[in-house]
Motif scaffolding. Structure first.
Motif, PDB file in Angstrom:
ATOM      1  N   ALA A  40       0.594  -1.431   0.159  1.00  0.00           N
ATOM      2  CA  ALA A  40       0.019   0.058   0.025  1.00  0.00           C
ATOM      3  C   ALA A  40       0.498   1.005  -0.034  1.00  0.00           C
ATOM      4  O   ALA A  40       1.703   1.091   0.426  1.00  0.00           O
ATOM      5  N   PRO A  41       0.317   2.024  -0.388  1.00  0.00           N
ATOM      6  CA  PRO A  41       1.382   3.643  -0.270  1.00  0.00           C
ATOM      7  C   PRO A  41       1.781   4.019   1.245  1.00  0.00           C
ATOM      8  O   PRO A  41       1.225   3.674   2.097  1.00  0.00           O
ATOM      9  N   GLY A  42       3.229   3.928   0.962  1.00  0.00           N
ATOM     10  CA  GLY A  42       3.690   4.781   2.339  1.00  0.00           C
ATOM     11  C   GLY A  42       3.772   3.365   3.450  1.00  0.00           C
ATOM     12  O   GLY A  42       3.946   4.068   3.867  1.00  0.00           O
ATOM     13  N   LYS A  43       3.626   1.790   2.673  1.00  0.00           N
ATOM     14  CA  LYS A  43       3.866   1.075   4.022  1.00  0.00           C
ATOM     15  C   LYS A  43       5.172   0.189   3.383  1.00  0.00           C
ATOM     16  O   LYS A  43       5.319   0.146   1.860  1.00  0.00           O
ATOM     17  N   GLU A  44       5.333  -0.441   2.999  1.00  0.00           N
ATOM     18  CA  GLU A  44       6.741  -1.530   3.148  1.00  0.00           C
ATOM     19  C   GLU A  44       5.369  -3.269   2.177  1.00  0.00           C
ATOM     20  O   GLU A  44       4.384  -2.906   3.194  1.00  0.00           O
ATOM     21  N   ARG A  45       6.320  -3.167   1.339  1.00  0.00           N
ATOM     22  CA  ARG A  45       5.758  -5.022   1.061  1.00  0.00           C
ATOM     23  C   ARG A  45       5.243  -5.402   2.199  1.00  0.00           C
ATOM     24  O   ARG A  45       6.447  -6.088   3.392  1.00  0.00           O
ATOM     25  N   GLU A  46       4.300  -6.477   2.011  1.00  0.00           N
ATOM     26  CA  GLU A  46       3.840  -7.643   2.981  1.00  0.00           C
ATOM     27  C   GLU A  46       3.419  -9.196   2.547  1.00  0.00           C
ATOM     28  O   GLU A  46       2.610  -8.519   0.793  1.00  0.00           O
ATOM     29  N   GLY A  55       0.266 -27.622  -4.488  1.00  0.00           N
ATOM     30  CA  GLY A  55      -0.395 -26.525  -4.206  1.00  0.00           C
ATOM     31  C   GLY A  55      -1.143 -27.617  -2.912  1.00  0.00           C
ATOM     32  O   GLY A  55      -1.981 -27.232  -2.064  1.00  0.00           O
ATOM     33  N   SER A  56      -0.740 -28.685  -2.461  1.00  0.00           N
ATOM     34  CA  SER A  56      -0.876 -29.431  -1.187  1.00  0.00           C
ATOM     35  C   SER A  56      -0.650 -28.370   0.625  1.00  0.00           C
ATOM     36  O   SER A  56      -1.644 -28.900   1.257  1.00  0.00           O
ATOM     37  N   THR A  57       0.540 -27.486  -0.051  1.00  0.00           N
ATOM     38  CA  THR A  57       0.336 -26.928   1.497  1.00  0.00           C
ATOM     39  C   THR A  57       0.377 -25.234   1.118  1.00  0.00           C
ATOM     40  O   THR A  57       0.958 -24.636   0.157  1.00  0.00           O
ATOM     41  N   THR A  58      -0.409 -24.413   1.752  1.00  0.00           N
ATOM     42  CA  THR A  58      -1.075 -22.990   1.660  1.00  0.00           C
ATOM     43  C   THR A  58      -0.542 -22.315   3.244  1.00  0.00           C
ATOM     44  O   THR A  58      -0.675 -23.026   4.489  1.00  0.00           O
ATOM     45  N   TYR A  59       0.233 -21.154   3.004  1.00  0.00           N
ATOM     46  CA  TYR A  59       0.539 -20.776   4.272  1.00  0.00           C
ATOM     47  C   TYR A  59       0.277 -18.629   3.998  1.00  0.00           C
ATOM     48  O   TYR A  59      -0.059 -18.561   3.200  1.00  0.00           O
ATOM     49  N   TYR A  60      -1.001 -18.485   5.025  1.00  0.00           N
ATOM     50  CA  TYR A  60      -1.400 -17.224   4.738  1.00  0.00           C
ATOM     51  C   TYR A  60      -0.954 -15.878   6.202  1.00  0.00           C
ATOM     52  O   TYR A  60      -0.723 -16.496   7.374  1.00  0.00           O
ATOM     53  N   ALA A  61      -0.918 -14.252   5.333  1.00  0.00           N
ATOM     54  CA  ALA A  61      -0.939 -13.554   6.698  1.00  0.00           C
ATOM     55  C   ALA A  61      -1.989 -14.338   7.794  1.00  0.00           C
ATOM     56  O   ALA A  61      -3.376 -14.046   6.865  1.00  0.00           O
ATOM     57  N   ASP A  62      -1.664 -13.073   8.823  1.00  0.00           N
ATOM     58  CA  ASP A  62      -2.713 -13.433   9.719  1.00  0.00           C
ATOM     59  C   ASP A  62      -4.167 -12.969   9.399  1.00  0.00           C
ATOM     60  O   ASP A  62      -5.251 -12.694   9.792  1.00  0.00           O
ATOM     61  N   SER A  63      -3.605 -11.260   8.277  1.00  0.00           N
ATOM     62  CA  SER A  63      -4.761 -10.506   8.146  1.00  0.00           C
ATOM     63  C   SER A  63      -5.850 -10.758   7.182  1.00  0.00           C
ATOM     64  O   SER A  63      -6.619 -10.655   7.274  1.00  0.00           O
ATOM     65  N   LEU A  86     -13.666  -8.260   1.398  1.00  0.00           N
ATOM     66  CA  LEU A  86     -12.924  -7.292   1.690  1.00  0.00           C
ATOM     67  C   LEU A  86     -12.788  -6.322   2.223  1.00  0.00           C
ATOM     68  O   LEU A  86     -14.106  -5.844   2.615  1.00  0.00           O
ATOM     69  N   LYS A  87     -11.643  -5.770   2.656  1.00  0.00           N
ATOM     70  CA  LYS A  87     -11.917  -4.608   3.360  1.00  0.00           C
ATOM     71  C   LYS A  87     -11.380  -3.546   3.051  1.00  0.00           C
ATOM     72  O   LYS A  87     -10.106  -3.499   2.285  1.00  0.00           O
ATOM     73  N   PRO A  88     -11.186  -1.833   3.275  1.00  0.00           N
ATOM     74  CA  PRO A  88     -10.661  -1.050   3.176  1.00  0.00           C
ATOM     75  C   PRO A  88      -9.176  -1.471   2.876  1.00  0.00           C
ATOM     76  O   PRO A  88      -8.195  -0.679   2.450  1.00  0.00           O
ATOM     77  N   GLU A  89      -9.046  -1.396   4.194  1.00  0.00           N
ATOM     78  CA  GLU A  89      -7.521  -1.874   4.754  1.00  0.00           C
ATOM     79  C   GLU A  89      -6.763  -2.873   3.655  1.00  0.00           C
ATOM     80  O   GLU A  89      -5.579  -3.369   3.657  1.00  0.00           O
ATOM     81  N   ASP A  90      -7.378  -3.493   2.428  1.00  0.00           N
ATOM     82  CA  ASP A  90      -6.874  -4.628   1.948  1.00  0.00           C
ATOM     83  C   ASP A  90      -6.313  -4.154   0.316  1.00  0.00           C
ATOM     84  O   ASP A  90      -6.490  -4.431  -0.521  1.00  0.00           O
ATOM     85  N   ALA A  91      -6.564  -2.773   0.282  1.00  0.00           N
ATOM     86  CA  ALA A  91      -6.458  -2.141  -0.739  1.00  0.00           C
ATOM     87  C   ALA A  91      -4.529  -1.739  -1.008  1.00  0.00           C
ATOM     88  O   ALA A  91      -4.118  -1.408  -0.015  1.00  0.00           O
ATOM     89  N   VAL A 119      -5.464  -3.246  -6.237  1.00  0.00           N
ATOM     90  CA  VAL A 119      -6.863  -3.554  -5.752  1.00  0.00           C
ATOM     91  C   VAL A 119      -7.178  -2.388  -5.712  1.00  0.00           C
ATOM     92  O   VAL A 119      -6.761  -1.914  -4.316  1.00  0.00           O
ATOM     93  N   THR A 120      -7.862  -1.564  -4.988  1.00  0.00           N
ATOM     94  CA  THR A 120      -9.081  -0.435  -4.667  1.00  0.00           C
ATOM     95  C   THR A 120     -10.188  -0.760  -3.941  1.00  0.00           C
ATOM     96  O   THR A 120     -11.354  -1.647  -4.541  1.00  0.00           O
ATOM     97  N   VAL A 121      -9.902  -1.021  -2.449  1.00  0.00           N
ATOM     98  CA  VAL A 121     -11.657  -0.921  -1.879  1.00  0.00           C
ATOM     99  C   VAL A 121     -12.540  -0.007  -1.365  1.00  0.00           C
ATOM    100  O   VAL A 121     -11.450   0.595  -0.268  1.00  0.00           O
ATOM    101  N   SER A 122     -13.262   0.313  -1.679  1.00  0.00           N
ATOM    102  CA  SER A 122     -14.157   1.841  -1.063  1.00  0.00           C
ATOM    103  C   SER A 122     -14.836   1.426   0.298  1.00  0.00           C
ATOM    104  O   SER A 122     -15.654   0.272  -0.067  1.00  0.00           O
ATOM    105  N   SER A 123     -15.231   2.290   1.017  1.00  0.00           N
ATOM    106  CA  SER A 123     -15.982   2.094   2.058  1.00  0.00           C
ATOM    107  C   SER A 123     -17.058   2.550   1.916  1.00  0.00           C
ATOM    108  O   SER A 123     -17.789   3.121   1.318  1.00  0.00           O
TER     109      SER A 123
END
Length: 123
Positions: A40-46, A55-63, A86-91, A119-123
């Motif tokens: 996201a703008p002004g933030k680090e890549r996450e 495809g047998s194993t997947t991992y996800y960020a908690d968010s 989707l949440k605005p913070e997913d943009a 990806v843009t998420v409007s509130s």
């Protein structure tokens, strides 16, 4: 050499869904673990999600756990990210990445990187 091209981004209302796709070139797609990152703008890549070569194993960020699903189709050389609730913070700009080891992707490392899809998420 692997080239990655993302697609599927766009504008969606909060609570909506999008499915991102990442098409990979080359015959060795099935030998790479694949992942999705975002920035996201002004933030680090996450880190967002990663999937093993088979495809047998997947991992996800908690968010995103419970809302996003990563999958792959090795016959089509494509990895997907289904994003629900989707949440605005997913943009962010979402990037597809590849590495020969799943662990490296989880640590934020990659060997190949796509150009990203917005990806843009409007509130």
């Amino acid at each position: 050499q692997v080239q990655l091209v993302e697609s599927g981004g766009g504008l969606v209302q909060a609570g909506g869904s999008l499915r991102l796709s990442c098409a990979a070139s080359g015959r060795t797609f099935s030998t790479y673990a694949m992942g999705w990152f975002r920035q996201a703008p002004g933030k680090e890549r996450e880190f967002v999600a990663a999937i093993s070569e088979s495809g047998s194993t997947t991992y996800y960020a908690d968010s995103v756990k419970g809302r996003f699903t990563i999958s792959r189709d090795n016959a089509k050389n494509t990895v997907y990210l289904q994003m629900n609730s989707l949440k605005p913070e997913d943009a962010a700009v979402y990037y597809c990445a590849a590495h020969t080891t799943l662990r490296a992707l989880r640590l934020g490392r990659y060997e190949y990187w796509g150009q990203g899809t917005q990806v843009t998420v409007s509130s």
